[in-house]
Design an enzyme around this catalytic site. Structure first.
Site, mmCIF file in Angstrom:
data_model
loop_
_atom_site.group_PDB
_atom_site.id
_atom_site.type_symbol
_atom_site.label_atom_id
_atom_site.label_comp_id
_atom_site.label_asym_id
_atom_site.label_seq_id
_atom_site.Cartn_x
_atom_site.Cartn_y
_atom_site.Cartn_z
ATOM 1 N N SER A 30 0.835 -1.197 0.000
ATOM 2 C CA SER A 30 0.000 0.000 0.000
ATOM 3 C C SER A 30 0.877 1.257 0.000
ATOM 4 O O SER A 30 1.711 1.417 -0.878
ATOM 5 C CB SER A 30 -0.958 -0.045 1.187
ATOM 6 N N ASP B 240 -5.906 -3.454 -2.136
ATOM 7 C CA ASP B 240 -4.830 -3.199 -1.183
ATOM 8 C C ASP B 240 -4.135 -4.473 -0.711
ATOM 9 O O ASP B 240 -4.774 -5.423 -0.252
ATOM 10 C CB ASP B 240 -5.421 -2.467 0.021
#
Length: 288
Positions: free
Chosen positions: A40, A154
């Site tokens: 991320s 993510d």
């Protein structure tokens, strides 16, 4: 003690700007980062670092005014997420031109989640910014990113602290920066919100309301859908992250409290970078 380090950068939304501060301290103290793995925001900062253009990136994010931040938020209310993510990636490419991961200065990998298959995807080749965009796709916030027919979200859902993915040479120390640490936080300094910050927060709240039902005054103990999603993901990431840290021997461990800043505080880059510098300074035993 050797000075070569393999660096792992966690997920954590806007708190991931703290990775920049941690890297600055490591370099200032003479550590040589030989490889980096991130998830991320860790993938974003790690990729920029591996490209050799961290300075340009830091200068940009720390001078953004509130209106430009909002302009980079391309809103699209849909069931896939309310931020497309195209504008911010396109703007970053103007500052740090895209390139293939295999052409970066040091080994780098970004971790994302293959949404349809429910498994980890590790990017070690191909477009740097495709890998970053895939890795930062926080569910319900950023729309999933499609590459060759596959949808990615993510990477924190499966591997928020990708220690097992970083490339290590013989003699490399293992350095980890976790910006989701379960620890109390003492703010470095108290700053009064500027009018621009108030406008930013008002706009973010407006966006949130479009994606989440407001809670009536007499039902404040109930949790809205977006908050439920965000909190659920946070709990999951913390548990996975804690287990990961427990199962590895780490030479340099930098902790940034999850209470320090919110995951959407992207307009506070300078403050968050300073937070990372302070945390790395403590981790290296430079001050207690």
């Amino acid at each position: 003690m050797g000075k070569n380090v393999a660096l792992v950068l966690s997920s954590g939304g806007a708190r991931g700007f703290a990775h920049i501060g941690a890297i600055k301290v490591l370099e200032r103290e003479g550590y040589n980062i030989t490889s980096v793995a991130g998830t991320s925001m860790g993938a974003l900062v790690g990729g920029i670092y591996a490209s050799g253009q961290m300075k340009e990136f830091e200068e940009w994010v720390t001078t953004l005014d509130m209106m430009e931040v909002l302009k980079l938020t391309d809103i699209s209310i849909s069931g896939k997420g309310f931020v497309k993510g195209n504008k911010i990636i396109d703007r970053m490419k103007e500052i740090v031109p895209d390139r293939n991961i295999e052409d970066l200065l040091i080994p780098y990998c970004a971790v994302a989640t293959d949404f349809l298959r429910g498994r980890e995807k590790v990017f070690t080749t191909g477009s740097l910014f495709d890998a970053i965009r895939a890795s930062i796709s926080i569910p319900t916030v950023f729309q999933p990113f499609m590459i060759e027919g596959d949808y990615y979200v993510d990477g924190g859902l499966v591997n928020p602290i990708p220690i097992n993915r970083v490339k290590r040479n013989n003699g490399d120390l293992l350095a980890v920066v976790d910006v989701n640490a379960d620890m109390p936080h003492e703010r470095l300094e108290t700053r009064e919100k500027s009018p621009d910050q108030h406008r930013y927060l008002k706009k973010i709240k407006s966006i949130m309301k479009k994606a989440d039902k407001p809670v009536p005054e007499h039902r404040k103990d109930e949790i809205g859908l977006l908050n439920l999603n965000t909190r659920s993901i946070s709990i999951m990431l913390n548990q996975i992250g804690a287990l990961t840290l427990k199962n590895h021997s780490i030479d340099i461990m930098v902790h940034v409290s999850r209470e320090s800043y919110g995951i959407y505080d992207f307009y506070k880059a300078a403050e968050i970078i300073s937070e990372g510098e302070a945390a790395a300074t403590v981790a290296l035993g430079l001050k207690g």
